[in-house]
Scaffold this active site. Sequence first.
Site, PDB file in Angstrom:
ATOM      1  N   GLU A  46      22.437  40.983 104.608  1.00 47.38           N
ATOM      2  CA  GLU A  46      23.898  40.830 104.674  1.00 47.38           C
ATOM      3  C   GLU A  46      24.297  39.643 105.559  1.00 47.38           C
ATOM      4  O   GLU A  46      25.377  39.074 105.409  1.00 47.38           O
ATOM      5  CB  GLU A  46      24.578  42.111 105.175  1.00 47.38           C
ATOM      6  CG  GLU A  46      24.381  42.387 106.646  1.00 47.38           C
ATOM      7  CD  GLU A  46      25.188  43.592 107.137  1.00 47.38           C
ATOM      8  OE1 GLU A  46      26.371  43.697 106.796  1.00 47.38           O
ATOM      9  OE2 GLU A  46      24.603  44.431 107.857  1.00 47.38           O
ATOM     10  N   ILE A  87      25.557  44.355 102.297  1.00 47.88           N
ATOM     11  CA  ILE A  87      25.065  45.745 102.317  1.00 47.88           C
ATOM     12  C   ILE A  87      24.692  46.044 103.769  1.00 47.88           C
ATOM     13  O   ILE A  87      23.843  45.350 104.343  1.00 47.88           O
ATOM     14  CB  ILE A  87      23.835  45.917 101.405  1.00 47.88           C
ATOM     15  CG1 ILE A  87      24.197  45.582  99.955  1.00 47.88           C
ATOM     16  CG2 ILE A  87      23.279  47.342 101.515  1.00 47.88           C
ATOM     17  CD1 ILE A  87      22.999  45.493  99.021  1.00 47.88           C
ATOM     18  N   HIS A  88      25.303  47.044 104.329  1.00 43.18           N
ATOM     19  CA  HIS A  88      25.141  47.308 105.756  1.00 43.18           C
ATOM     20  C   HIS A  88      24.276  48.557 105.984  1.00 43.18           C
ATOM     21  O   HIS A  88      24.434  49.523 105.244  1.00 43.18           O
ATOM     22  CB  HIS A  88      26.530  47.512 106.379  1.00 43.18           C
ATOM     23  CG  HIS A  88      26.485  47.590 107.867  1.00 43.18           C
ATOM     24  ND1 HIS A  88      26.249  46.484 108.661  1.00 43.18           N
ATOM     25  CD2 HIS A  88      26.625  48.647 108.702  1.00 43.18           C
ATOM     26  CE1 HIS A  88      26.259  46.869 109.927  1.00 43.18           C
ATOM     27  NE2 HIS A  88      26.474  48.169 109.982  1.00 43.18           N
ATOM     28  N   PRO A  89      23.374  48.614 106.907  1.00 47.74           N
ATOM     29  CA  PRO A  89      22.965  47.539 107.799  1.00 47.74           C
ATOM     30  C   PRO A  89      21.679  46.898 107.288  1.00 47.74           C
ATOM     31  O   PRO A  89      20.620  47.534 107.308  1.00 47.74           O
ATOM     32  CB  PRO A  89      22.712  48.284 109.113  1.00 47.74           C
ATOM     33  CG  PRO A  89      22.224  49.653 108.673  1.00 47.74           C
ATOM     34  CD  PRO A  89      22.760  49.913 107.289  1.00 47.74           C
TER      35      PRO A  89
END
Length: 451
Positions: free
Chosen positions: A431, A425-427
């Site tokens: 992650e 899952i960014h940012p």
Amino acid sequence: MAALYRGRHRWKRINCLHIFSRKLTGKNDYDLLVIGGGSGGLACSKEAAQLGQKVAVLDYVEPPTMAEAVQNHVKSLNWGHRVQLQDKVLGGVGAYPSYYKARGGTILTAKNIVIATGGRPKYPTNIPGAAEHGITSDDIFWLKKSPGKTLVVGASYVALECAGFLKGIGLDTTVMVRSIALRGFDQQMAGLVTDYMEAHGTRFAWKSVPNRVDKLSSGALQVTWTDTQTGSEHKDTFDSVLWAVGRAPETKALGLDKLGVQLNKETGKIVIGPDESTSVPNIYAFGDIGEGRPELTPTAIKAGKLLARRLTGQSTELMNYDNVPTTVFTPLEYSCVGLSEEEAEKRHGKDGIEIYHAFYKPLEFTVAERDASQCYIKVVCEQGGTGKILGLHFTGPNAGEVAQGFAVGFQCGATYSHLIQTVGIHPTCAEEVVKVHITKRSGLDATVTGC
Ligand code: NAP
């Protein structure tokens, strides 16, 4: 049948437990008597009551002088518990002296007794002035004035967390470390935690043991200690000395030895089986009071609920004490689940494990231009095959939040393959965990560019 007797004149303490070989009435007053109204005891009693049991909780409270804000918060929490207990637990709440006074010293009988009296911070007994002039983590929030320049003795959870927030509010803070920091934790991770604290102004007196505490005429506390590496003696003055040298179990007041409940002679804790049973039938114990159990609130709560379900015949599920995730809430949080690198190596051999790791820069550090050299991820896996994850370690912002989710995967037997198959899952910082690909064995630089 187990029964509990309370003396008329000492309502603050439970005097002793007796086992009677006969039933006077043929009936117990309660199905379950829980001694100890902490988080674990309350969870156990509420669960049992919800499952239809007649339950009483016994506890005592010392009248505390409290700082107003905290006092109000505690009161609101207590009120919530009290309402829930009155709704669910028959027989009232023993934490209120008036209850006992009204009962005037009572014999209560119950089919099962559960001891969940936890522990209290302890003072060293062989250091002059330690208890007289010192405080513990129990006192820190009730102080009426700032503790000022503080020496924290000890180097585990409590010591580092207290030192972290004292420094955080701008106080001159020193941690005195007898041996190593965060014993039992991955020592590379422990080093990152203390490096970060040191870099942000907490002082550390490494390999040092206190000898005495004297109160000077100025009111300052003079601490004398020995640096065990050099043998040299040192002195400094502090406004407060906070002992964070562990917690002692609350078993003495109950007279458990007279009942035949087996205690560990060294620790004073109750020896218990996987089902929380003690050496005496119908007496159970769990939480910090149990020998070898993690001293963690959520663990005690879960163990208490499961015990209540087993005692009511609703389930046979035992508490799984393996793989308990935990977080050290230091200025740079450290969270982990599973084995440390040292423990994994001990169990599987150096060649039996593969360690994936990464130094990363959290987004919030980038914007604020903060040094992120202690933000680190370590995933300890079995060597070969799908690479079962043995331990996961994380330092960085909101480490507890990150590790809680991964702990679910860990509980389900996650492997390195699962990890790298997972989409990030960014940012986020989390992650970086699903992207770890550099092994320690490779010796390659493990620094990854930020989120
Ligand atoms: P602890 O984990 O038992 O650690 C005691 C510390 O005090 C160790 O660093 C020990 O050093 C040191 N020590 C003991 N006797 C000493 C002496 N005479 N002089 C100098 N140092 C001494 O105790 P704790 O930190 O108070 O924590 C108690 C429990 O609370 C922990 O087990 C933890 O599970 C729980 N806790 C959890 C959290 C959390 O989940 N965030 C937070 C706080 C507490 P050595 O290593 O040399 O023995």
